[in-house]
Design a protein around this motif. Sequence first.
Motif, short mmCIF file in Angstrom:
data_model
loop_
_atom_site.label_atom_id
_atom_site.label_comp_id
_atom_site.label_asym_id
_atom_site.label_seq_id
_atom_site.Cartn_x
_atom_site.Cartn_y
_atom_site.Cartn_z
N LEU A 255 0.83 -1.21 0.00
CA LEU A 255 0.00 0.00 0.00
C LEU A 255 0.86 1.26 0.00
CD1 LEU A 255 -2.72 -1.17 2.51
CD2 LEU A 255 -3.02 -0.80 0.05
N LYS A 256 1.93 1.24 0.79
CA LYS A 256 2.83 2.40 0.82
C LYS A 256 3.47 2.61 -0.55
CE LYS A 256 3.86 2.13 5.75
NZ LYS A 256 4.85 1.81 6.78
N ALA A 257 3.88 1.52 -1.19
CA ALA A 257 4.48 1.62 -2.52
C ALA A 257 3.45 2.14 -3.52
CB ALA A 257 5.01 0.26 -2.96
N SER A 258 2.23 1.62 -3.44
CA SER A 258 1.16 2.05 -4.34
C SER A 258 0.86 3.54 -4.16
CB SER A 258 -0.09 1.22 -4.08
OG SER A 258 -1.07 1.49 -5.03
N TYR A 259 0.78 3.99 -2.91
CA TYR A 259 0.52 5.40 -2.63
C TYR A 259 1.67 6.27 -3.16
CZ TYR A 259 -0.62 9.70 -0.17
OH TYR A 259 -0.90 11.02 0.12
N HIS A 260 2.89 5.82 -2.92
CA HIS A 260 4.06 6.56 -3.40
C HIS A 260 4.02 6.71 -4.93
CE1 HIS A 260 8.21 7.93 -3.73
NE2 HIS A 260 8.40 7.00 -4.64
N HIS A 261 3.74 5.62 -5.64
CA HIS A 261 3.66 5.67 -7.10
C HIS A 261 2.52 6.59 -7.56
CE1 HIS A 261 6.81 2.80 -7.79
NE2 HIS A 261 6.20 1.87 -7.06
N ALA A 262 1.40 6.51 -6.85
CA ALA A 262 0.25 7.36 -7.20
C ALA A 262 0.61 8.83 -7.04
CB ALA A 262 -0.95 7.00 -6.33
N VAL A 263 1.25 9.17 -5.94
CA VAL A 263 1.65 10.57 -5.70
C VAL A 263 2.59 11.05 -6.80
CG1 VAL A 263 2.96 12.08 -4.15
CG2 VAL A 263 1.23 10.53 -3.21
N LYS A 264 3.55 10.23 -7.18
CA LYS A 264 4.49 10.60 -8.24
C LYS A 264 3.76 10.84 -9.56
CE LYS A 264 8.48 10.79 -6.33
NZ LYS A 264 8.93 12.14 -6.05
N LYS A 265 2.84 9.95 -9.90
CA LYS A 265 2.07 10.10 -11.14
C LYS A 265 1.23 11.38 -11.11
CE LYS A 265 1.77 5.18 -12.21
NZ LYS A 265 0.88 4.01 -12.28
N ILE A 266 0.64 11.66 -9.97
CA ILE A 266 -0.19 12.86 -9.82
C ILE A 266 0.68 14.11 -9.96
CG2 ILE A 266 -1.54 14.22 -8.17
CD1 ILE A 266 -2.73 11.48 -7.24
N GLU A 267 1.84 14.12 -9.29
CA GLU A 267 2.76 15.26 -9.41
C GLU A 267 3.17 15.48 -10.86
OE1 GLU A 267 5.99 14.26 -6.79
OE2 GLU A 267 4.94 14.99 -5.01
N ASP A 268 3.54 14.40 -11.55
CA ASP A 268 3.94 14.50 -12.95
C ASP A 268 2.81 15.06 -13.81
OD1 ASP A 268 6.43 13.49 -12.33
OD2 ASP A 268 6.02 11.47 -13.08
N PHE A 269 1.60 14.57 -13.57
CA PHE A 269 0.45 15.02 -14.35
C PHE A 269 0.22 16.52 -14.14
CE2 PHE A 269 -3.95 16.05 -15.15
CZ PHE A 269 -4.23 15.37 -16.32
N ILE A 270 0.22 16.95 -12.88
CA ILE A 270 -0.04 18.34 -12.56
C ILE A 270 1.04 19.26 -13.14
CG2 ILE A 270 -0.18 20.02 -10.67
CD1 ILE A 270 -1.78 17.89 -9.11
N LEU A 271 2.27 18.84 -13.07
CA LEU A 271 3.36 19.66 -13.60
C LEU A 271 3.39 19.71 -15.13
CD1 LEU A 271 6.25 18.58 -11.20
CD2 LEU A 271 5.04 20.77 -11.22
N ASN A 272 2.90 18.69 -15.79
CA ASN A 272 3.01 18.59 -17.25
C ASN A 272 1.71 18.83 -18.01
OD1 ASN A 272 5.83 17.98 -17.29
ND2 ASN A 272 5.30 15.98 -16.44
N HIS A 273 0.63 19.15 -17.32
CA HIS A 273 -0.65 19.39 -18.03
C HIS A 273 -1.22 20.74 -17.66
CE1 HIS A 273 -0.36 15.03 -18.53
NE2 HIS A 273 -1.03 15.24 -19.63
#
Length: 183
Positions: free
Chosen positions: A165-183
């Motif tokens: 779950l911690k790994a999944s949350y970490h990956h989700a946060v990274k994907k969200i950060e990337d999306f917000i910064l690049n869109h």
Amino acid sequence: MADNHADDILLLQEFRTPATKEKAFTGIIKKYQEKLYWHVRRIVIHHEDANDVLQNVFIKVWNGLDNFREDSQLYTWLYRVATNESLTYIEQQKRKSSVSIDNEGSIANQLRADKDFDAGKIEWKLQMAIQQLPDKQRVVFNLRYYDEMPYEEMSRVLDTSEGALKASYHHAVKKIEDFILNH
């Protein structure tokens, strides 16, 4: 939290007593309806869909509560039922619409169609980013970010290890950060 758990134990005892079963179930609904609604809504997006799923959740709760073994707290079990019903609903919608497994595009379009949608606002970007996540990561992110559920509790709700779950949350946060910064 101890008082909350004690209230739940009392509600469960009342539910198992025929004379007070309906009153206890009404108490459970009143206590958890709003939290469960928002949990479901963040997964299925639309108000009408969330209401439909929530109705199914409470039907399952009514039918299954007599067999609830109290291995976990009541709210943990309710979140598990709500999560499973939400994911089942999403899968049914994917099959009905005959879209590809990558359904995020249509969810993003549904968000854009919302009358209040403003792509410039950070809350809309966040929602768009969350919808890009795979279903399981989206559920983990929502439980942690919005419901502030501890990993230990999430582990019981989702029947997954805390480390995963911690790994999944970490990956989700990274994907969200990337999306917000690049869109």
